[in-house]
Design an enzyme around this catalytic site. Sequence first.
Site, PDB file in Angstrom:
ATOM      1  N   CYS A 309       0.783  -1.243   0.000  1.00 32.64           N
ATOM      2  CA  CYS A 309       0.000   0.000   0.000  1.00 32.64           C
ATOM      3  C   CYS A 309       0.817   1.296   0.000  1.00 32.64           C
ATOM      4  O   CYS A 309       0.398   2.260  -0.641  1.00 32.64           O
ATOM      5  CB  CYS A 309      -1.059  -0.021   1.099  1.00 32.64           C
ATOM      6  SG  CYS A 309      -0.430  -0.295   2.749  1.00 32.64           S
ATOM      7  N   ARG A 339       9.747  -9.436   5.459  1.00 32.08           N
ATOM      8  CA  ARG A 339       9.748  -9.015   6.862  1.00 32.08           C
ATOM      9  C   ARG A 339      10.744  -9.861   7.641  1.00 32.08           C
ATOM     10  O   ARG A 339      10.740 -11.089   7.502  1.00 32.08           O
ATOM     11  CB  ARG A 339       8.357  -9.208   7.486  1.00 32.08           C
ATOM     12  CG  ARG A 339       7.338  -8.373   6.799  1.00 32.08           C
ATOM     13  CD  ARG A 339       5.979  -8.509   7.432  1.00 32.08           C
ATOM     14  NE  ARG A 339       5.057  -7.646   6.710  1.00 32.08           N
ATOM     15  CZ  ARG A 339       3.830  -7.381   7.092  1.00 32.08           C
ATOM     16  NH1 ARG A 339       3.367  -7.920   8.196  1.00 32.08           N
ATOM     17  NH2 ARG A 339       3.059  -6.602   6.378  1.00 32.08           N
ATOM     18  N   GLU A 341      11.246 -11.720  10.406  1.00 36.04           N
ATOM     19  CA  GLU A 341      10.414 -12.274  11.484  1.00 36.04           C
ATOM     20  C   GLU A 341      11.245 -12.888  12.594  1.00 36.04           C
ATOM     21  O   GLU A 341      10.734 -13.182  13.672  1.00 36.04           O
ATOM     22  CB  GLU A 341       9.413 -13.300  10.936  1.00 36.04           C
ATOM     23  CG  GLU A 341       8.392 -12.745   9.949  1.00 36.04           C
ATOM     24  CD  GLU A 341       7.243 -11.981  10.625  1.00 36.04           C
ATOM     25  OE1 GLU A 341       7.234 -11.861  11.862  1.00 36.04           O
ATOM     26  OE2 GLU A 341       6.360 -11.499   9.892  1.00 36.04           O
ATOM     27  N   GLU A 358      -2.412  -7.222  -2.449  1.00 32.31           N
ATOM     28  CA  GLU A 358      -2.914  -6.142  -1.602  1.00 32.31           C
ATOM     29  C   GLU A 358      -3.832  -5.217  -2.389  1.00 32.31           C
ATOM     30  O   GLU A 358      -3.383  -4.402  -3.183  1.00 32.31           O
ATOM     31  CB  GLU A 358      -1.796  -5.330  -0.952  1.00 32.31           C
ATOM     32  CG  GLU A 358      -2.435  -4.306  -0.010  1.00 32.31           C
ATOM     33  CD  GLU A 358      -1.531  -3.735   1.062  1.00 32.31           C
ATOM     34  OE1 GLU A 358      -0.327  -3.990   1.034  1.00 32.31           O
ATOM     35  OE2 GLU A 358      -2.073  -3.022   1.915  1.00 32.31           O
ATOM     36  N   GLU A 437      -4.015 -15.410  11.785  1.00 29.44           N
ATOM     37  CA  GLU A 437      -4.539 -14.275  11.020  1.00 29.44           C
ATOM     38  C   GLU A 437      -4.150 -14.508   9.567  1.00 29.44           C
ATOM     39  O   GLU A 437      -2.986 -14.478   9.216  1.00 29.44           O
ATOM     40  CB  GLU A 437      -3.937 -12.955  11.506  1.00 29.44           C
ATOM     41  CG  GLU A 437      -4.408 -11.778  10.655  1.00 29.44           C
ATOM     42  CD  GLU A 437      -3.536 -10.528  10.778  1.00 29.44           C
ATOM     43  OE1 GLU A 437      -3.020 -10.262  11.868  1.00 29.44           O
ATOM     44  OE2 GLU A 437      -3.395  -9.841   9.747  1.00 29.44           O
ATOM     45  N   ASN A 440      -6.838  -9.498   6.467  1.00 32.33           N
ATOM     46  CA  ASN A 440      -7.406  -8.402   7.253  1.00 32.33           C
ATOM     47  C   ASN A 440      -7.983  -7.346   6.325  1.00 32.33           C
ATOM     48  O   ASN A 440      -7.799  -7.404   5.100  1.00 32.33           O
ATOM     49  CB  ASN A 440      -6.373  -7.796   8.205  1.00 32.33           C
ATOM     50  CG  ASN A 440      -5.140  -7.325   7.487  1.00 32.33           C
ATOM     51  OD1 ASN A 440      -5.149  -7.134   6.275  1.00 32.33           O
ATOM     52  ND2 ASN A 440      -4.074  -7.144   8.216  1.00 32.33           N
ATOM     53  N   CYS A 466      -6.986  -0.836   2.951  1.00 33.51           N
ATOM     54  CA  CYS A 466      -6.409  -1.952   2.224  1.00 33.51           C
ATOM     55  C   CYS A 466      -6.864  -3.241   2.887  1.00 33.51           C
ATOM     56  O   CYS A 466      -7.331  -3.248   4.024  1.00 33.51           O
ATOM     57  CB  CYS A 466      -4.891  -1.859   2.198  1.00 33.51           C
ATOM     58  SG  CYS A 466      -4.137  -1.743   3.814  1.00 33.51           S
TER      59      CYS A 466
HETATM   60  P1  ATP Z   1       0.965 -10.938  12.293  1.00 38.25           P
HETATM   61  O1  ATP Z   1       0.330 -10.264  13.466  1.00 38.25           O
HETATM   62  O2  ATP Z   1       0.535 -12.352  12.080  1.00 38.25           O
HETATM   63  O3  ATP Z   1       2.452 -10.736  12.240  1.00 38.25           O
HETATM   64  P2  ATP Z   1       0.597  -8.634  10.751  1.00 38.25           P
HETATM   65  O4  ATP Z   1      -0.345  -7.855  11.565  1.00 38.25           O
HETATM   66  O5  ATP Z   1       2.031  -8.325  10.810  1.00 38.25           O
HETATM   67  O6  ATP Z   1       0.394 -10.178  11.015  1.00 38.25           O
HETATM   68  P3  ATP Z   1      -0.234  -7.352   8.390  1.00 38.25           P
HETATM   69  O7  ATP Z   1       0.861  -6.388   8.426  1.00 38.25           O
HETATM   70  O8  ATP Z   1      -1.592  -6.913   8.728  1.00 38.25           O
HETATM   71  O9  ATP Z   1       0.105  -8.621   9.265  1.00 38.25           O
HETATM   72  O10 ATP Z   1      -0.189  -8.075   6.958  1.00 38.25           O
HETATM   73  C1  ATP Z   1      -1.323  -8.419   6.208  1.00 38.25           C
HETATM   74  C2  ATP Z   1      -1.362  -9.880   5.846  1.00 38.25           C
HETATM   75  O11 ATP Z   1      -0.111 -10.330   5.362  1.00 38.25           O
HETATM   76  C3  ATP Z   1      -1.654 -10.780   7.021  1.00 38.25           C
HETATM   77  O12 ATP Z   1      -3.029 -10.877   7.260  1.00 38.25           O
HETATM   78  C4  ATP Z   1      -1.100 -12.092   6.532  1.00 38.25           C
HETATM   79  O13 ATP Z   1      -2.022 -12.692   5.639  1.00 38.25           O
HETATM   80  C5  ATP Z   1       0.111 -11.679   5.742  1.00 38.25           C
HETATM   81  N1  ATP Z   1       1.370 -11.780   6.493  1.00 38.25           N
HETATM   82  C6  ATP Z   1       1.885 -10.902   7.364  1.00 38.25           C
HETATM   83  N2  ATP Z   1       3.085 -11.302   7.829  1.00 38.25           N
HETATM   84  C7  ATP Z   1       3.341 -12.487   7.231  1.00 38.25           C
HETATM   85  C8  ATP Z   1       4.431 -13.411   7.277  1.00 38.25           C
HETATM   86  N3  ATP Z   1       5.494 -13.183   8.027  1.00 38.25           N
HETATM   87  N4  ATP Z   1       4.368 -14.531   6.517  1.00 38.25           N
HETATM   88  C9  ATP Z   1       3.297 -14.761   5.729  1.00 38.25           C
HETATM   89  N5  ATP Z   1       2.241 -13.936   5.635  1.00 38.25           N
HETATM   90  C10 ATP Z   1       2.244 -12.801   6.366  1.00 38.25           C
HETATM   91 ZN    ZN Z   2      -1.819  -1.934   3.524  1.00 37.15          ZN
HETATM   92 MG    MG Z   3       3.625  -9.153  11.858  1.00 42.83          MG
END
Ligand code: ATP
Ligand code: ZN
Ligand code: MG
Length: 507
Positions: A309, A339, A341, A358, A437, A440, A466
């Site tokens: 986004c 990311r 992680e 997205e 999750e 969203n 988004c």
């Molecule tokens: P989480 O709390 O699980 O880390 P997030 O809040 O960081 O998720 P968002 O930033 O809202 O996630 O990202 C939107 C979407 O991207 C999430 O709903 C998920 O489907 C996907 N996503 C986020 N982080 C990851 C990841 N490390 N691996 C795979 N998919 C991911």
């Molecule tokens: Zn976004």
């Molecule tokens: Mg996250």
Amino acid sequence: MKFELKSTVKFSSEIEEAKGLIEDLMERANQDLLKRGVPKDIEQGGAEVIDFSVDGDELFVHILSDRYVRAHDALLRLKKSLNQELGPEYHVGVREIEVVEYLIEFILDREAREDFSLPYVDEIEIREKDCRLFLSELNEEQLKKNYVDRIIQRVREKVDAQYYEGKDEMWKLIWESDRKEMVWEEDPTEKMDERGWIKRGPTKGKWFYRPRGAKLLKTFEKIAIEEVLKPLGFQEVIESMMVPFEVWIQTGHMEGIPNEAYYISEPVTRDPEEWEDVVDEIKITREVPEDKLEKMTETPKAGVCYAQCPLIYWSLRNETIADESLPVLVYEKTVPSTRYESGGRQGIERVDEFHRIEPVYIGTKEQLLKLKEDLISRYKHVFNEIMDIEWRMAQVEPFYLQQAGTGEVEEEEGLGTIDFEAYLPYRGSREESEWLEFGNLSIFSKYTEEFNIKSQSQDEKLLSGCTGIGIERWAAAFLAQKGLDPENWPTSFKDHFGEMPEGIKLL
Ligand code: ATP
Ligand code: ZN
Ligand code: MG
């Protein structure tokens, strides 16, 4: 609030002769210039020069103020006036302003639990709710650029943060599907790995998707496009994978997720001769010489896409959108998200590089609230009828946003974020395990404002939002509930999937 500033104002030459005029100017300023902007009902508000002295080409001033005219603003006003009045008569001007000592006192909403420090601040003294900041490093440019306000804001944020550390997000269930029969309790990532559908690596938090794994991901992507996005009229866009810091500063990512971002550095030069030494070393050692590489690469000025986004908003920065194009409905699916992680990495569902569609939408509040309903009903169609999974929706808000009072909370009805969560049987019982999750949906007011995106008629403010379609997470949710055998998959999903690829037989 109290601001007490001692400062030295350096002139282009001696100002001893102008002492009389300076004295007069200070007196007048105390009556008028330094009181401007104080609400009428406040008596004795504003700033006051309580002491000053002249020495050669320097003027020393001591200013005391309240929040209505903060002492550093008073100083900047004085500078302007000094230039205007001394210039014509004495042919001198202000060269430089130096902060000798700046004391700022204010009251916090609550007591700090621990000491902390901040850049640009020599000392932070907190006694119960009373806070005193001692500053001396700021230059004129920094005073003008509002560093002082942001320092105060940051102190408040840090104290607030001490109260929400370790606490959970706000989470409110808004809908849940029927309970579904689970075909197994295995971790689908492990089983796909065993069957050779995917391969771990080559670096941390990455997977290589062999034909069967790839077809699965591509099927979810196809379902999302055909069953959610196309029916609602979304158009595809393609963006760059590299996001300049400037854009992340605008979206807030730069301060929100610097610890999760991957950074990009450019080579300092493209000249092969200058790289020869590095190449020689690689040829001899079969390793990359890290120290030499560091010298040949720039400090990062951009990061790899974290979410798509920000660049979509950037692409519409300062634009006026024709009414006929509202709501703007676009989606990006070319650029993977990365990311860091770290310890949280798990399976295909929490990785350092993932594939997400997205969709981003911009429109009036009415348009976006309608779209939200439409999106949710398309998602329900996919998750209930095609994937047939057990899932739920919850209204969420990170705890720090509830508490910080930073004005970032979307308090308006209908705005904010909804998470879609799926039950993963391999993690344990429905009640005790953490659900995943897998998507969203959000609506915000801040991005259209920040990127100055306007509507043709301009009478109504635009909002944006988004919705993250995490392909690996859709797959993880589905496979955790339905297993890897197509026999157990719902017909509706099998229709989209088609034939299982032959794959590659490895001996
Ligand atoms: P989480 O709390 O699980 O880390 P997030 O809040 O960081 O998720 P968002 O930033 O809202 O996630 O990202 C939107 C979407 O991207 C999430 O709903 C998920 O489907 C996907 N996503 C986020 N982080 C990851 C990841 N490390 N691996 C795979 N998919 C991911
Ligand atoms: Zn976004
Ligand atoms: Mg996250």
